[in-house]
Design a protein around this motif. Structure first.
Motif, short mmCIF file in Angstrom:
data_model
loop_
_atom_site.label_atom_id
_atom_site.label_comp_id
_atom_site.label_asym_id
_atom_site.label_seq_id
_atom_site.Cartn_x
_atom_site.Cartn_y
_atom_site.Cartn_z
N ARG A 139 0.86 -1.19 0.00
CA ARG A 139 0.00 0.00 0.00
C ARG A 139 0.89 1.24 0.00
N TYR A 140 0.36 2.32 -0.55
CA TYR A 140 1.12 3.58 -0.54
C TYR A 140 0.84 4.37 0.73
N TYR A 141 1.89 4.89 1.34
CA TYR A 141 1.75 5.78 2.50
C TYR A 141 2.74 6.93 2.37
N THR A 142 2.49 7.95 3.20
CA THR A 142 3.33 9.16 3.17
C THR A 142 4.28 9.15 4.36
N ILE A 143 5.50 9.54 4.12
CA ILE A 143 6.42 9.73 5.25
C ILE A 143 6.02 11.03 5.94
N ILE B 254 5.00 7.13 9.98
CA ILE B 254 3.86 7.08 9.05
C ILE B 254 2.58 7.16 9.87
N ASP B 255 1.65 8.00 9.41
CA ASP B 255 0.34 8.12 10.07
C ASP B 255 -0.69 7.34 9.26
N PHE B 256 -1.30 6.35 9.89
CA PHE B 256 -2.26 5.48 9.22
C PHE B 256 -3.69 5.87 9.61
N VAL B 257 -4.54 6.09 8.62
CA VAL B 257 -5.96 6.30 8.90
C VAL B 257 -6.57 4.94 9.28
N GLY C 122 -8.27 -2.78 5.55
CA GLY C 122 -7.49 -3.73 4.77
C GLY C 122 -6.15 -3.96 5.43
N PRO C 123 -5.20 -4.59 4.73
CA PRO C 123 -3.91 -4.95 5.33
C PRO C 123 -3.14 -3.76 5.91
N GLY C 124 -3.23 -2.58 5.26
CA GLY C 124 -2.48 -1.43 5.75
C GLY C 124 -2.99 -0.98 7.11
N CYS C 125 -4.28 -0.75 7.16
CA CYS C 125 -4.93 -0.29 8.38
C CYS C 125 -4.78 -1.34 9.51
N LEU C 126 -4.94 -2.59 9.18
CA LEU C 126 -4.87 -3.64 10.21
C LEU C 126 -3.45 -3.83 10.73
N ALA D 12 -8.63 12.66 5.29
CA ALA D 12 -7.72 12.23 6.36
C ALA D 12 -6.45 11.58 5.82
N THR D 13 -6.55 10.85 4.71
CA THR D 13 -5.36 10.18 4.17
C THR D 13 -4.33 11.20 3.67
N ALA D 14 -4.81 12.42 3.38
CA ALA D 14 -3.92 13.45 2.85
C ALA D 14 -3.26 14.27 3.96
N TYR E 72 -6.09 8.98 -3.65
CA TYR E 72 -5.34 8.13 -2.71
C TYR E 72 -6.05 6.81 -2.42
N TRP E 73 -7.36 6.79 -2.58
CA TRP E 73 -8.09 5.55 -2.33
C TRP E 73 -9.45 5.67 -3.00
N LYS E 74 -10.13 4.52 -3.12
CA LYS E 74 -11.41 4.52 -3.81
C LYS E 74 -12.47 3.88 -2.94
N SER E 75 -13.56 4.59 -2.74
CA SER E 75 -14.66 4.03 -1.98
C SER E 75 -15.39 3.00 -2.85
C1 LIG Z 1 0.58 8.38 -2.72
C2 LIG Z 1 -0.34 7.93 -1.61
C3 LIG Z 1 -0.06 8.29 -0.29
C4 LIG Z 1 -0.91 7.88 0.75
N1 LIG Z 1 -0.61 8.25 2.04
C5 LIG Z 1 -1.40 7.81 3.04
C6 LIG Z 1 -1.07 8.11 4.42
O1 LIG Z 1 -0.05 8.72 4.72
N2 LIG Z 1 -1.92 7.65 5.39
C7 LIG Z 1 -3.04 6.92 5.08
O2 LIG Z 1 -3.76 6.51 6.00
N3 LIG Z 1 -3.35 6.61 3.80
C8 LIG Z 1 -2.56 7.03 2.80
N4 LIG Z 1 -2.86 6.71 1.50
C9 LIG Z 1 -4.11 5.97 1.24
C10 LIG Z 1 -3.98 4.47 1.51
O3 LIG Z 1 -2.98 3.92 0.65
C11 LIG Z 1 -5.33 3.81 1.22
O4 LIG Z 1 -6.31 4.30 2.09
C12 LIG Z 1 -5.28 2.30 1.28
O5 LIG Z 1 -6.40 1.81 0.58
C13 LIG Z 1 -5.30 1.74 2.69
O6 LIG Z 1 -5.08 0.35 2.59
P1 LIG Z 1 -5.84 -0.73 3.48
O7 LIG Z 1 -5.07 -1.99 3.27
O8 LIG Z 1 -6.04 -0.21 4.86
O9 LIG Z 1 -7.29 -0.85 2.82
P2 LIG Z 1 -7.67 -1.54 1.43
O10 LIG Z 1 -7.41 -3.02 1.48
O11 LIG Z 1 -6.99 -0.81 0.32
O12 LIG Z 1 -9.23 -1.28 1.36
C14 LIG Z 1 -10.14 -2.00 2.19
C15 LIG Z 1 -11.48 -1.25 2.20
O13 LIG Z 1 -11.32 -0.01 2.89
C16 LIG Z 1 -11.73 1.08 2.06
N5 LIG Z 1 -10.79 2.19 2.35
C17 LIG Z 1 -9.48 2.28 2.01
N6 LIG Z 1 -8.95 3.42 2.47
C18 LIG Z 1 -9.95 4.06 3.13
C19 LIG Z 1 -10.04 5.30 3.84
N7 LIG Z 1 -8.99 6.10 3.98
N8 LIG Z 1 -11.22 5.65 4.39
C20 LIG Z 1 -12.31 4.85 4.28
N9 LIG Z 1 -12.30 3.65 3.62
C21 LIG Z 1 -11.13 3.27 3.06
C22 LIG Z 1 -11.65 0.57 0.63
O14 LIG Z 1 -12.57 1.25 -0.20
C23 LIG Z 1 -12.01 -0.90 0.81
O15 LIG Z 1 -13.41 -1.06 0.85
C24 LIG Z 1 -2.04 7.10 0.46
C25 LIG Z 1 -2.29 6.71 -0.88
C26 LIG Z 1 -1.46 7.14 -1.88
C27 LIG Z 1 -1.75 6.70 -3.32
#
Ligand SMILES: Cc1cc2nc3c(=O)[nH]c(=O)nc-3n(C[C@H](O)[C@H](O)[C@H](O)COP(=O)(O)OP(=O)(O)OC[C@H]3O[C@@H](n4cnc5c(N)ncnc54)[C@H](O)[C@@H]3O)c2cc1C
Length: 242
Positions: free
Chosen positions: A76-80, A92-95, A101-105, A138-140, A238-241
């Motif tokens: 997954r992509y995240y910001t430093i 790294i700050d995780f929403v 998904g895997p990033g958040c968990l 929040a992700t931004a 950054y992400w798609k609902s």
């Molecule tokens: C260049 C770049 C930089 C980023 N920097 C950051 C950062 O610094 N911090 C950060 O938290 N995220 C950041 N993101 C966004 C992050 O990569 C996505 O939110 C990602 O989908 C999180 O992965 P996941 O494994 O938690 O969820 P996924 O497995 O990708 O998704 C699981 C489910 O959660 C939903 N979902 C995903 N993200 C969100 C959200 N933010 N709010 C509500 N529902 C969501 C999806 O639609 C899907 O249904 C960045 C993305 C990009 C492209």
């Protein structure tokens, strides 16, 4: 199979909740100087299947980019948000979102000593400017926080942050910050449009427009900012609902 030479194995040093919906991890690793740049703010984060049992890397410490490596669960992509390359750490700050998904968990469960990987850095920052309009959800916020560190003290402009849980942002005195709930996307876009018009009147052709967040918001923002030349505009979904 291409191997990434910009891959670093990282270990969790600490994990703390900085807002009800944001978890900050400090990660330590070797040779992080390439990540200490404002030109590329982001990393690819490789999440192991078993964060606590270590990490399979190749002989040169690299990793299979195609994620065929059985120890990798996801990328997954995240910001430093913060980096001290001399001291060997990044933050790294995780929403913490619904349907995590895997990033958040990974962030929620992280304990000191857990491993993960990063590669990069990637993505662009904001070019030097005397006025700016930044909008994001929040992700931004980590990127907005980092971009604010690059703004000149005389910079004017507006930040529109769509988040139910505001966090501290350090901004130049001429830049105002408007916090709005995540549900207020349409109003936030209208405010961004008005802010852009105001700064364009005050400082014609000098405003940088930056936006990041959910896909649909960014598409709408693209429509509203079509007149801004590409060298003064950076919009990124950054992400798609779903
Ligand atoms: C260049 C770049 C930089 C980023 N920097 C950051 C950062 O610094 N911090 C950060 O938290 N995220 C950041 N993101 C966004 C992050 O990569 C996505 O939110 C990602 O989908 C999180 O992965 P996941 O494994 O938690 O969820 P996924 O497995 O990708 O998704 C699981 C489910 O959660 C939903 N979902 C995903 N993200 C969100 C959200 N933010 N709010 C509500 N529902 C969501 C999806 O639609 C899907 O249904 C960045 C993305 C990009 C492209």
């Amino acid at each position: 199979m291409r191997q990434r030479d910009d891959f670093r194995t990282m270990r969790v040093v600490s994990s703390r909740r900085i807002s009800p919906s944001m978890q900050r991890l400090r990660l330590t690793g070797d040779d992080l100087h390439r990540f200490a740049t404002y030109e590329n703010l982001h990393v690819r984060l490789y999440i192991p299947k078993e964060p606590r049992s270590g990490w399979n890397t190749t002989d040169n410490g690299s990793i299979d980019e195609s994620l065929n490596d059985l120890s990798v669960s996801a990328m997954r992509y995240y910001t430093i948000r913060h980096i001290d390359a001399d001291a060997g750490w990044i933050e790294i700050d995780f929403v913490l979102h619904d349907h995590g998904g895997p990033g958040c968990l990974f962030a929620l469960a992280a304990r000191a000593g857990d491993s993960c990987g990063i590669s990069g850095p990637c993505g662009r920052g904001v070019k030097p400017c005397s006025s700016c309009v930044l909008i994001g959800d929040a992700t931004a916020l980590p990127a907005i926080g980092r971009i604010c560190e690059t703004l000149v003290p005389a910079c004017i402009g507006r930040i529109i942050a769509l988040s139910d849980h505001p966090i501290a942002l350090s901004v130049p005195t001429g830049v105002s910050v408007t916090w709005m709930p995540t549900s207020a996307r349409k109003s936030a876009l209208r405010i961004a449009e008005m802010a852009l018009r105001a700064t364009e009147e005050e400082l014609p052709d000098q405003t940088f427009v930056w936006g990041a967040g959910e896909f649909r918001m960014i598409r709408e923002l693209e429509g509203l900012t079509k007149h801004v030349p590409s060298e003064r505009r950076l919009l990124m979904p950054y992400w798609k609902s779903v």
